[in-house]
Design a protein around this motif. Sequence first.
Motif, PDB file in Angstrom:
ATOM      1  N   LEU A  40     -30.138   3.090 -16.032  1.00 36.57           N
ATOM      2  CA  LEU A  40     -28.923   3.884 -16.088  1.00 36.57           C
ATOM      3  C   LEU A  40     -27.774   3.190 -15.371  1.00 36.57           C
ATOM      4  O   LEU A  40     -27.968   2.515 -14.356  1.00 36.57           O
ATOM      5  CB  LEU A  40     -29.150   5.253 -15.440  1.00 36.57           C
ATOM      6  N   THR A  41     -26.572   3.389 -15.913  1.00 43.11           N
ATOM      7  CA  THR A  41     -25.342   2.930 -15.275  1.00 43.11           C
ATOM      8  C   THR A  41     -24.322   4.051 -15.379  1.00 43.11           C
ATOM      9  O   THR A  41     -24.175   4.672 -16.444  1.00 43.11           O
ATOM     10  CB  THR A  41     -24.785   1.673 -15.972  1.00 43.11           C
ATOM     11  N   PHE A  42     -23.623   4.327 -14.279  1.00 44.66           N
ATOM     12  CA  PHE A  42     -22.512   5.271 -14.317  1.00 44.66           C
ATOM     13  C   PHE A  42     -21.272   4.496 -14.726  1.00 44.66           C
ATOM     14  O   PHE A  42     -20.867   3.541 -14.058  1.00 44.66           O
ATOM     15  CB  PHE A  42     -22.310   5.929 -12.955  1.00 44.66           C
ATOM     16  N   ILE A  43     -20.672   4.885 -15.867  1.00 45.82           N
ATOM     17  CA  ILE A  43     -19.499   4.199 -16.400  1.00 45.82           C
ATOM     18  C   ILE A  43     -18.257   4.920 -15.890  1.00 45.82           C
ATOM     19  O   ILE A  43     -17.953   6.042 -16.322  1.00 45.82           O
ATOM     20  CB  ILE A  43     -19.513   4.167 -17.938  1.00 45.82           C
ATOM     21  N   ALA A  44     -17.571   4.276 -14.976  1.00 50.29           N
ATOM     22  CA  ALA A  44     -16.376   4.873 -14.377  1.00 50.29           C
ATOM     23  C   ALA A  44     -15.164   4.552 -15.240  1.00 50.29           C
ATOM     24  O   ALA A  44     -14.811   3.388 -15.431  1.00 50.29           O
ATOM     25  CB  ALA A  44     -16.183   4.328 -12.964  1.00 50.29           C
ATOM     26  N   LEU A  45     -14.531   5.570 -15.758  1.00 51.77           N
ATOM     27  CA  LEU A  45     -13.335   5.421 -16.576  1.00 51.77           C
ATOM     28  C   LEU A  45     -12.076   5.713 -15.766  1.00 51.77           C
ATOM     29  O   LEU A  45     -11.000   5.891 -16.328  1.00 51.77           O
ATOM     30  CB  LEU A  45     -13.411   6.338 -17.797  1.00 51.77           C
ATOM     31  N   GLU A  46     -12.212   5.777 -14.462  1.00 53.47           N
ATOM     32  CA  GLU A  46     -11.103   6.043 -13.562  1.00 53.47           C
ATOM     33  C   GLU A  46     -11.343   5.227 -12.296  1.00 53.47           C
ATOM     34  O   GLU A  46     -12.463   4.758 -12.038  1.00 53.47           O
ATOM     35  CB  GLU A  46     -11.042   7.531 -13.215  1.00 53.47           C
ATOM     36  N   SER A  47     -10.333   5.053 -11.521  1.00 50.05           N
ATOM     37  CA  SER A  47     -10.496   4.308 -10.273  1.00 50.05           C
ATOM     38  C   SER A  47     -11.239   5.165  -9.248  1.00 50.05           C
ATOM     39  O   SER A  47     -11.056   6.381  -9.181  1.00 50.05           O
ATOM     40  CB  SER A  47      -9.126   3.894  -9.717  1.00 50.05           C
ATOM     41  N   ILE A  48     -12.083   4.522  -8.459  1.00 53.98           N
ATOM     42  CA  ILE A  48     -12.860   5.200  -7.424  1.00 53.98           C
ATOM     43  C   ILE A  48     -12.524   4.545  -6.093  1.00 53.98           C
ATOM     44  O   ILE A  48     -12.566   3.310  -5.966  1.00 53.98           O
ATOM     45  CB  ILE A  48     -14.368   5.084  -7.705  1.00 53.98           C
ATOM     46  N   ASP A  49     -12.177   5.362  -5.122  1.00 53.24           N
ATOM     47  CA  ASP A  49     -11.808   4.778  -3.833  1.00 53.24           C
ATOM     48  C   ASP A  49     -13.029   4.109  -3.197  1.00 53.24           C
ATOM     49  O   ASP A  49     -14.186   4.423  -3.525  1.00 53.24           O
ATOM     50  CB  ASP A  49     -11.214   5.836  -2.908  1.00 53.24           C
ATOM     51  N   ALA A  50     -12.746   3.195  -2.263  1.00 54.38           N
ATOM     52  CA  ALA A  50     -13.798   2.358  -1.688  1.00 54.38           C
ATOM     53  C   ALA A  50     -14.872   3.180  -0.989  1.00 54.38           C
ATOM     54  O   ALA A  50     -16.076   2.872  -1.104  1.00 54.38           O
ATOM     55  CB  ALA A  50     -13.180   1.350  -0.716  1.00 54.38           C
ATOM     56  N   ALA A  51     -14.483   4.205  -0.257  1.00 57.31           N
ATOM     57  CA  ALA A  51     -15.458   5.018   0.482  1.00 57.31           C
ATOM     58  C   ALA A  51     -16.411   5.730  -0.475  1.00 57.31           C
ATOM     59  O   ALA A  51     -17.636   5.760  -0.260  1.00 57.31           O
ATOM     60  CB  ALA A  51     -14.734   6.024   1.372  1.00 57.31           C
ATOM     61  N   THR A  52     -15.852   6.307  -1.547  1.00 57.69           N
ATOM     62  CA  THR A  52     -16.690   7.012  -2.528  1.00 57.69           C
ATOM     63  C   THR A  52     -17.598   6.037  -3.265  1.00 57.69           C
ATOM     64  O   THR A  52     -18.772   6.327  -3.521  1.00 57.69           O
ATOM     65  CB  THR A  52     -15.808   7.775  -3.543  1.00 57.69           C
ATOM     66  N   LEU A  53     -17.052   4.871  -3.577  1.00 59.60           N
ATOM     67  CA  LEU A  53     -17.853   3.872  -4.271  1.00 59.60           C
ATOM     68  C   LEU A  53     -19.037   3.435  -3.412  1.00 59.60           C
ATOM     69  O   LEU A  53     -20.159   3.264  -3.922  1.00 59.60           O
ATOM     70  CB  LEU A  53     -16.984   2.662  -4.626  1.00 59.60           C
ATOM     71  N   THR A  54     -18.812   3.308  -2.116  1.00 58.30           N
ATOM     72  CA  THR A  54     -19.904   2.931  -1.214  1.00 58.30           C
ATOM     73  C   THR A  54     -20.986   3.996  -1.191  1.00 58.30           C
ATOM     74  O   THR A  54     -22.192   3.688  -1.233  1.00 58.30           O
ATOM     75  CB  THR A  54     -19.361   2.709   0.211  1.00 58.30           C
ATOM     76  N   VAL A  55     -20.577   5.265  -1.153  1.00 53.45           N
ATOM     77  CA  VAL A  55     -21.537   6.372  -1.174  1.00 53.45           C
ATOM     78  C   VAL A  55     -22.368   6.332  -2.457  1.00 53.45           C
ATOM     79  O   VAL A  55     -23.598   6.488  -2.434  1.00 53.45           O
ATOM     80  CB  VAL A  55     -20.806   7.724  -1.045  1.00 53.45           C
TER      81      VAL A  55
END
Length: 436
Positions: A40-55
Amino acid sequence: MSRELRYDNALPRFAALVQEAMGPEALARNCFLRDASGRLTFIALESIDAATLTVLEQGARSLAPYVEPNGGAISSPDDLFDPSLADPNTGLPEWIDNDEFQGFVRLVERRIVGQDWLQPPRDPIEGVPPITVFASHKGGVGRSTALAVASAALSDQGFNVLVIDLDLEAPGLGEMLLNNPPRFGTLDFFVEDGLADLDDDFIEQMVAASPLSKNGLVHVVPAVGSLGNKYPENILGKIARAYLEKTAADGSTITFLDRTRELVRRLSQQTRYDAIFVDARAGLNEATAAAVLGLGADVLLFGVDTPQTFAGYRYFLSHLQRFRPSISGETDWRYRLRMVHAKASADAKRQADFRTETFEVFSDTLYDIEDGIEEEAFNFDYDDPPAPHYAWPILNDINYAEFDPLSYRDQFASHMFDRTFGSFIAALRDNLRLKR
């Protein structure tokens, strides 16, 4: 001890992780990709801030091996060089009802086989007579026998019927309905068409008239033709290649389903037919998808009164549930489904018990039973004869246990089949709206 992670709960757990980190709206704005191996891969179609991306990335590590363990669990269409993932119409809405998560996600599937199951039911093929697909979850339920008897009965009533055997791995209609098969069968079409375009002469050599034709025609396209019977050692090799996809001149993919639609269209142009009957492969393989989803046909779902029948159709209808239209109407593909109670007891209570089981399966999957549903919803009462779950019965009859109509013509005599198949044939004719 960590919670067990398997295919069935990997996506729900990933969806719960995304919802907790980004909020439930993120599941509607973005999508998941599941590749051919099941990762599985989560396909991000929007920008994700660094803190959320780390989580997200840290949480996703616990989902290995169902995510890439060395990163890549969160990607964008650009990262994967796949702009189609940015299309909001790519993928299917997936309802998840799991201990890990409840709600909708959008899922894009990538499969090596089984791609045709990802397509919604197609509309009828333009300019083609009404098609009825004879399908079943298990073999040995009398599906092909019912098709053969119905073809002969309609021929006796003056109708022209085209019979197509798509049960490539367990062919039988040719031997059942023909003394002299044509040169080619459907298996030959899928193999030869995969290498080069086929002319009309090839299509003509796929069809033979059954000696069971009476006042109307019964034309048969067997799975294996006379050439295949001459060289039987090649049949398994042909089957191994029959389901391969083709690439069109523009680079697009032509699937087995697409090729099946084209085959039926070309065969229907050979003669004026009143109806086309298709014998589908038992089970849930690729050929089954082409027949039951790809032809815009009425689909008869044969089953005997056993737990395996209801379990199998629950798998099938649960998959189709994702294609339920938001508004039901005359073109709603669900109206094209119909259960057939095969080898049924003459006892009314036994038939009612079968109906109870099919009603529960349809209610749990395809019927619109939510609160506040509109009057036009696709919904039926238990004892509503037009309902898909309200099975047409075919009685159990020892005279048809060993079916060989070419040797024993009495098996096609009306005084023999009326008791067993009479109501089924009448219902089928009414459904086809055939009149003389």
